[in-house]
Design a protein around this motif. Structure first.
Motif, PDB file in Angstrom:
ATOM      1  N   LYS A 345       0.834  -1.209   0.000  1.00 31.76           N
ATOM      2  CA  LYS A 345       0.000   0.000   0.000  1.00 31.76           C
ATOM      3  C   LYS A 345       0.865   1.254   0.000  1.00 31.76           C
ATOM      4  CE  LYS A 345      -4.135  -1.845   2.242  1.00 31.76           C
ATOM      5  NZ  LYS A 345      -5.108  -1.662   3.348  1.00 31.76           N
ATOM      6  N   ALA A 348       2.159   1.917  -3.424  1.00 33.01           N
ATOM      7  CA  ALA A 348       1.091   2.439  -4.286  1.00 33.01           C
ATOM      8  C   ALA A 348       0.855   3.919  -3.997  1.00 33.01           C
ATOM      9  CB  ALA A 348      -0.193   1.638  -4.076  1.00 33.01           C
ATOM     10  N   GLU A 349       0.864   4.290  -2.731  1.00 32.24           N
ATOM     11  CA  GLU A 349       0.699   5.701  -2.361  1.00 32.24           C
ATOM     12  C   GLU A 349       1.884   6.530  -2.862  1.00 32.24           C
ATOM     13  OE1 GLU A 349       0.303   5.755   1.842  1.00 32.24           O
ATOM     14  OE2 GLU A 349      -1.652   4.751   1.861  1.00 32.24           O
ATOM     15  N   HIS A 350       3.074   5.918  -2.764  1.00 34.69           N
ATOM     16  CA  HIS A 350       4.284   6.628  -3.177  1.00 34.69           C
ATOM     17  C   HIS A 350       4.255   6.913  -4.683  1.00 34.69           C
ATOM     18  CE1 HIS A 350       8.471   7.888  -3.060  1.00 34.69           C
ATOM     19  NE2 HIS A 350       8.686   7.118  -4.120  1.00 34.69           N
ATOM     20  N   ARG A 351       3.698   5.962  -5.460  1.00 36.47           N
ATOM     21  CA  ARG A 351       3.623   6.180  -6.904  1.00 36.47           C
ATOM     22  C   ARG A 351       2.640   7.309  -7.242  1.00 36.47           C
ATOM     23  NH1 ARG A 351       4.547   0.480  -7.070  1.00 36.47           N
ATOM     24  NH2 ARG A 351       2.319   0.048  -6.816  1.00 36.47           N
ATOM     25  N   ARG A 352       1.559   7.397  -6.465  1.00 34.15           N
ATOM     26  CA  ARG A 352       0.593   8.475  -6.698  1.00 34.15           C
ATOM     27  C   ARG A 352       1.123   9.817  -6.218  1.00 34.15           C
ATOM     28  NH1 ARG A 352      -3.007   4.503  -4.710  1.00 34.15           N
ATOM     29  NH2 ARG A 352      -3.029   5.547  -2.680  1.00 34.15           N
ATOM     30  N   GLU A 353       1.763   9.791  -5.054  1.00 36.73           N
ATOM     31  CA  GLU A 353       2.267  11.031  -4.446  1.00 36.73           C
ATOM     32  C   GLU A 353       3.639  10.750  -3.826  1.00 36.73           C
ATOM     33  OE1 GLU A 353       0.929  14.384  -1.127  1.00 36.73           O
ATOM     34  OE2 GLU A 353      -0.411  12.707  -1.604  1.00 36.73           O
TER      35      GLU A 353
END
Length: 484
Positions: A345, A348-353
């Motif tokens: 998770k 995934a958050e790191h890729r978005r922001e």
């Protein structure tokens, strides 16, 4: 970071699926019930209710109309009437008394004879008028004179009775050699049939009306508006009329005004009329549809109540189950399985922001010696104490994981390397400054820490491997230190 703050499993998806299943189940049962009831009601209307209404109406009409037909037939065959005409129609009082006696004896509304020879229209009061070919109100006589059937039933106004709407039985009269003498018959008020139709319409909420062999409405009272209206012009019904007139009996369904109508029709040979019994099926099903919507609303309420109860239960048991499945029983920290889920998770958050984060691998120095010297109970106490120290000095956004044996993994979110090293030094110092009491003895404890910060597009496995190499360097550097 606690499991309440970072959920391994999001129960909202389960609740959505549960809601869909429940409502689909309730709705499916309700709709199946509705359509089953619809088929039963439709079959009852077509196969039982409309035919029974038609039969009842026909039976009542027979009582009112068949007897006058027989009376008119007897008049047409009466030797007195024919002999009187053949004698030259000399004594008008004789025919007047005859017609009055017919009217009184049989209870007819009116009785009449129209002579082909003289054109006189005789009633119980004498000569009413002389018929004329160019008079619209006399058109019925010329129609009767030219028809092939022995009689007709006609709804018209009675000139002898203040133009009251009357059902006339017009019978053709012939002499003994088959020569046409005129038309005789009786009339009865349309009120009786009208009351019958009104009663059935009000009682059964159906439209009842008659039509002749050409599809024109014979309006008495109620039913379809418009005396002489051509059924072919009726919305929805028009295209079916020719087929109905050819079939003579049966049932049809048509749409009109946004509603579905069921029609039962039957040819009445004595009257030479068609009897139509029509029912608005949409109106009949209104209560059923109302019940369906109530059931769907109840289903929705039940679904919401079940979801609310399920949400409470899931919230309670999810926390307990996740805690059991994702935390280390001894230290209360996250286990490796939970970390793998949360790390995915995090990426995934790191890729978005994109935001920086670092990993600390913490290893208790000389832990095997502590176990050997003080026993496993003391070793467990050391693990618990170090876990409390680490957890207590982390931010709420950070993760603390028991990585295995005497190793701990700390994931620091939103943290650059400089800040991560500062925190690592603080944690190392805190562990070293807090000896653990076990078996009445103070056991000195220290820890070595390996630091690695995430690089762009780097996997978690690669990041942890770099932290592990840094930890190895710290141990090689004398332990109780931080290396990166």
């Amino acid at each position: 970071m606690s499991m309440a703050q970072t959920r391994i499993f999001d129960r909202r998806s389960l609740l959505v699926v549960l809601a869909l299943l429940l409502f689909a189940g309730f709705s499916g049962v309700t709709l199946l019930g509705y359509f089953a009831s619809y088929r039963q009601i439709h079959a009852a209307i077509v196969e039982t209710e409309l035919p029974l209404t038609s039969s009842n109406v026909y039976s009542e009409i027979q009582k009112d109309l068949v007897r006058p037909i027989l009376i008119s037939s007897a008049m047409a065959q009466d030797t007195f009437l024919r002999d009187w005409v053949l004698r030259g129609e000399g004594d008008v009082d004789e025919i007047a008394r005859y017609l009055m006696e017919i009217r009184r004896h049989y209870g007819a509304f009116s009785s009449f004879f129209v002579s082909e020879k003289t054109g006189n229209y005789y009633t119980g009061k004498g000569i009413l008028k002389r018929i004329q070919a160019d008079e619209p109100r006399d058109a019925w006589y010329y129609r009767v004179r030219g028809m092939k059937d022995a009689y007709e039933i006609n709804v018209d106004v009675d000139m002898a009775n203040a133009d009251a709407l009357t059902i006339f039985i017009n019978y053709r009269v012939f002499d003994y050699d088959g020569r046409y003498l005129g038309a005789a018959g009786v009339g009865l008020t349309a009120d009786a049939v009208s009351r019958l139709i009104e009663d059935y319409q009000q009682r059964f909420q159906r439209t009842i009306y008659f039509a002749d062999a050409h599809g024109r409405v014979i309006q008495l009272r109620g039913g379809r508006d418009g005396l002489g209206q051509d059924l072919r012009a009726v919305d929805g019904l028009g295209p079916l009329v020719d087929g109905i007139l050819a079939a003579r009996s049966g049932a049809r369904q048509f749409e009109a005004g946004g509603d579905s109508h069921v029609l039962h029709f039957n040819y009445l040979p004595e009257l030479k009329w068609y009897l139509f019994v029509e029912q608005n099926e949409s109106t009949s099903l209104a209560k059923l549809r109302h019940t369906m919507w109530i059931n769907l609303a109840i289903s929705l309420v039940v679904t919401l109540v079940v979801l609310w109860c399920a949400s409470l239960a899931l919230g309670h048991y999810q926390s307990r189950i996740e805690e059991m499945a994702s935390t280390d029983k001894l230290t209360g920290l996250l286990n490796r399985h939970a970390f793998e889920i949360l790390a995915a998770k995090l990426l995934a958050e790191h890729r978005r922001e994109p935001r920086p984060f670092c990993v600390l691998l913490v290893d208790i120095d000389h832990f095997k010696s502590i176990n050997d010297s003080h026993g496993h109970t003391a070793g467990d106490a050391v693990l618990e104490a170090v876990a409390r120290t680490l957890q207590g000095r982390l931010r709420t956004s950070d993760l603390a994981v028991r990585w295995g044996g005497e190793e701990f993994l700390l994931l620091l979110k939103g943290c650059h390397e400089k800040e991560a090293r500062f925190m690592a030094e603080a944690l190392r110092a805190a562990v070293a400054a807090a000896p653990v009491m076990a078996g009445g003895q103070a056991i000195p404890v220290s820890a070595s820490i390996g630091l690695a910060c995430h690089a762009d597009a780097e996997s978690i496995e690669s990041l942890i491997n770099r932290a592990d190499k840094a930890l190895y360097a710290a141990k090689q550097g004398g332990r109780n230190c931080v290396a990166s």
